[in-house]
Design a protein around this motif. Structure first.
Motif, PDB file in Angstrom:
ATOM      1  N   PHE A 133       0.809  -1.215   0.000  1.00 55.10           N
ATOM      2  CA  PHE A 133       0.000   0.000   0.000  1.00 55.10           C
ATOM      3  C   PHE A 133       0.847   1.271   0.000  1.00 55.10           C
ATOM      4  O   PHE A 133       0.326   2.357   0.231  1.00 55.10           O
ATOM      5  CB  PHE A 133      -0.941  -0.010   1.204  1.00 55.10           C
ATOM      6  CG  PHE A 133      -1.849  -1.208   1.224  1.00 55.10           C
ATOM      7  CD1 PHE A 133      -2.941  -1.281   0.372  1.00 55.10           C
ATOM      8  CD2 PHE A 133      -1.594  -2.279   2.062  1.00 55.10           C
ATOM      9  CE1 PHE A 133      -3.773  -2.395   0.373  1.00 55.10           C
ATOM     10  CE2 PHE A 133      -2.423  -3.392   2.073  1.00 55.10           C
ATOM     11  CZ  PHE A 133      -3.512  -3.451   1.224  1.00 55.10           C
ATOM     12  N   ALA A 134       2.143   1.144  -0.243  1.00 56.60           N
ATOM     13  CA  ALA A 134       3.027   2.309  -0.337  1.00 56.60           C
ATOM     14  C   ALA A 134       3.108   2.724  -1.801  1.00 56.60           C
ATOM     15  O   ALA A 134       3.884   2.164  -2.574  1.00 56.60           O
ATOM     16  CB  ALA A 134       4.407   1.976   0.215  1.00 56.60           C
ATOM     17  N   VAL A 135       2.290   3.691  -2.191  1.00 55.19           N
ATOM     18  CA  VAL A 135       2.148   4.014  -3.607  1.00 55.19           C
ATOM     19  C   VAL A 135       2.792   5.355  -3.943  1.00 55.19           C
ATOM     20  O   VAL A 135       3.045   6.189  -3.072  1.00 55.19           O
ATOM     21  CB  VAL A 135       0.663   4.030  -4.025  1.00 55.19           C
ATOM     22  CG1 VAL A 135       0.047   2.653  -3.846  1.00 55.19           C
ATOM     23  CG2 VAL A 135      -0.122   5.067  -3.233  1.00 55.19           C
ATOM     24  N   ALA A 136       3.018   5.550  -5.235  1.00 57.25           N
ATOM     25  CA  ALA A 136       3.635   6.772  -5.730  1.00 57.25           C
ATOM     26  C   ALA A 136       2.597   7.874  -5.870  1.00 57.25           C
ATOM     27  O   ALA A 136       1.387   7.630  -5.868  1.00 57.25           O
ATOM     28  CB  ALA A 136       4.298   6.494  -7.080  1.00 57.25           C
ATOM     29  N   ASP A 137       3.078   9.105  -5.993  1.00 57.96           N
ATOM     30  CA  ASP A 137       2.182  10.222  -6.273  1.00 57.96           C
ATOM     31  C   ASP A 137       1.402   9.932  -7.556  1.00 57.96           C
ATOM     32  O   ASP A 137       1.957   9.446  -8.547  1.00 57.96           O
ATOM     33  CB  ASP A 137       2.979  11.514  -6.438  1.00 57.96           C
ATOM     34  CG  ASP A 137       3.585  11.993  -5.129  1.00 57.96           C
ATOM     35  OD1 ASP A 137       3.128  11.526  -4.066  1.00 57.96           O
ATOM     36  OD2 ASP A 137       4.523  12.817  -5.173  1.00 57.96           O
ATOM     37  N   GLY A 138       0.106  10.219  -7.520  1.00 61.29           N
ATOM     38  CA  GLY A 138      -0.736   9.950  -8.673  1.00 61.29           C
ATOM     39  C   GLY A 138      -1.337   8.559  -8.673  1.00 61.29           C
ATOM     40  O   GLY A 138      -2.128   8.237  -9.553  1.00 61.29           O
ATOM     41  N   GLN A 139      -0.975   7.732  -7.693  1.00 61.17           N
ATOM     42  CA  GLN A 139      -1.497   6.375  -7.601  1.00 61.17           C
ATOM     43  C   GLN A 139      -2.384   6.244  -6.363  1.00 61.17           C
ATOM     44  O   GLN A 139      -2.290   7.036  -5.427  1.00 61.17           O
ATOM     45  CB  GLN A 139      -0.353   5.364  -7.544  1.00 61.17           C
ATOM     46  CG  GLN A 139       0.670   5.508  -8.652  1.00 61.17           C
ATOM     47  CD  GLN A 139       0.103   5.176 -10.021  1.00 61.17           C
ATOM     48  OE1 GLN A 139      -0.952   4.560 -10.132  1.00 61.17           O
ATOM     49  NE2 GLN A 139       0.801   5.586 -11.068  1.00 61.17           N
TER      50      GLN A 139
END
Length: 364
Positions: free
Chosen positions: A239-245
């Motif tokens: 659940f560690a996602v990038a910006d925009g995700q």
């Protein structure tokens, strides 16, 4: 009988066959080079329960707050971030359980591998997130002890310690006020479970799901509870996602340096407050969920467990465990089982017979 002159000689045919076999083996070996895994099934592309394809996130470099360099103080005025000691990988498996040591001291040696940790996972207020939320705390405890007894029957030489793994920061599909897509579990609930666990000689793992935040920021939210001797930490890269995700729509990942940051922060707490060594769990069901995993090293005062996560049948789960734990040893190994999704559910005897035998077993 003399063969026609136009046929190749026996030596030529043999050489041709050897060449074909060599090319075939080379192609098969190359095909095994990309071992992207799924803990939830055998498809080549991750999917949600409705069959929709889930995109894979390219993890951004970790955001370590103001503690991104050894010279800068950690978030919240904690200990300095220091590089992990340069410890070489052992040639023998690092996960093998040594023979019992009469001089064992948990304050010095830690819980692993002397004990096996058995954990029930979930959120106290949500039955959909694991067994922890399906029952009252007393009933969760009772069921956990019954499961622990089955493990001690399957492996009488290794005592089991029971634990709760509580989702302390929960990934959401909405950004929230701070834009991190994280909802914090209230400290009152976490404290109640920590107190109950302490009263019953149990451990608690506080699971942080990161969202668009950082390991450093999520660790700060639970720092006060990590001062308790029976409280440990878990990181969920999924659940560690990038910006925009968005968590849940994309499979996230973390960089190894974020894990090293957590190791160093926990080690600093242990030293500053004379605590027993902490256990740090990192969940993983795809190879690309931990970027630069090969750079991870043990840190004194912290016991790092890579947990082979994801649901599936026993053959799939064994394969995932073999690749992520057996073939990529870091320090200690674990596996997560799912009461509802694993069909059939692995028996304790099957779990303890994995090679290496798991130091940590989680049920969701």
């Amino acid at each position: 009988m003399e063969l026609p002159a136009w046929l190749p000689s026996e030596r030529t045919v043999s050489a041709f066959v050897v060449l074909i076999l060599a090319l075939t083996i080379a192609l098969l070996a190359a095909g095994r080079g990309d071992r992207t895994l799924l803990g939830a099934g055998s498809n080549a592309v991750p999917t949600k329960s409705n069959g929709q394809v889930v995109a894979q996130v390219e993890a951004p470099r970790p955001k370590l707050g103001v503690a991104a360099t050894p010279e800068a103080p950690a978030v919240g005025g904690g200990a300095l971030l220091t590089p992990a000691p340069a410890i070489e990988y052992a040639t023998a498996p690092l996960l093998a359980t040594p023979p019992p040591d009469p001089a064992y001291d948990p304050m010095v040696d830690g819980l692993l591998p002397h004990f096996r940790i058995l954990t029930y996972y979930g959120h106290p207020h949500d039955a959909n997130m694991g067994i922890v939320g399906e029952h009252a705390i007393e009933d969760v405890h009772r069921l956990l002890i019954e499961e622990a007894e089955r493990y001690e029957i399957a492996d009488p030489d290794r005592e089991v310690i029971a634990a709760f793994e509580l989702i302390a920061t929960v990934a959401q599909r909405v950004p929230g006020a701070d834009g991190t897509y994280i909802l914090d579990t209230d400290i009152k609930t976490l404290t109640e479970w920590v107190n109950y666990a302490a009263d019953h000689d149990m451990l608690v793992f506080l699971d942080v799901q990161i969202g668009r935040g950082s390991v450093a920021a999520e660790l700060e939210k639970v720092r006060s509870l990590l001062l308790r001797p029976n409280v440990h930490l878990a990181i969920d890269p999924e659940f560690a996602v990038a910006d925009g995700q968005t968590p849940g729509d994309h499979i996230g990942s973390v960089w190894a340096e974020s894990i090293t940051y957590a190791q160093n922060e926990l080690a600093a707490l242990v030293e500053a407050h004379n605590l027993p060594p902490k256990v740090l769990i990192v969940h993983q069901f795809r190879e690309d969920m931990i970027k630069e995993k090969e750079t991870l090293r043990p840190v004194p005062g912290v016991q790092l467990v890579i947990d082979a996560d994801g649901f599936g049948d026993p053959d799939l789960k064994t394969s995932v465990y073999n690749i992520l734990v057996r073939d990529e040893p870091v320090e200690f190994g674990g596996i997560k089982l799912f009461y509802r999704q694993d069909k059939p559910l692995m028996e304790p005897s099957d779990v303890v017979d994995l090679n290496p035998s798991p130091d940590l077993v989680i049920y969701q």
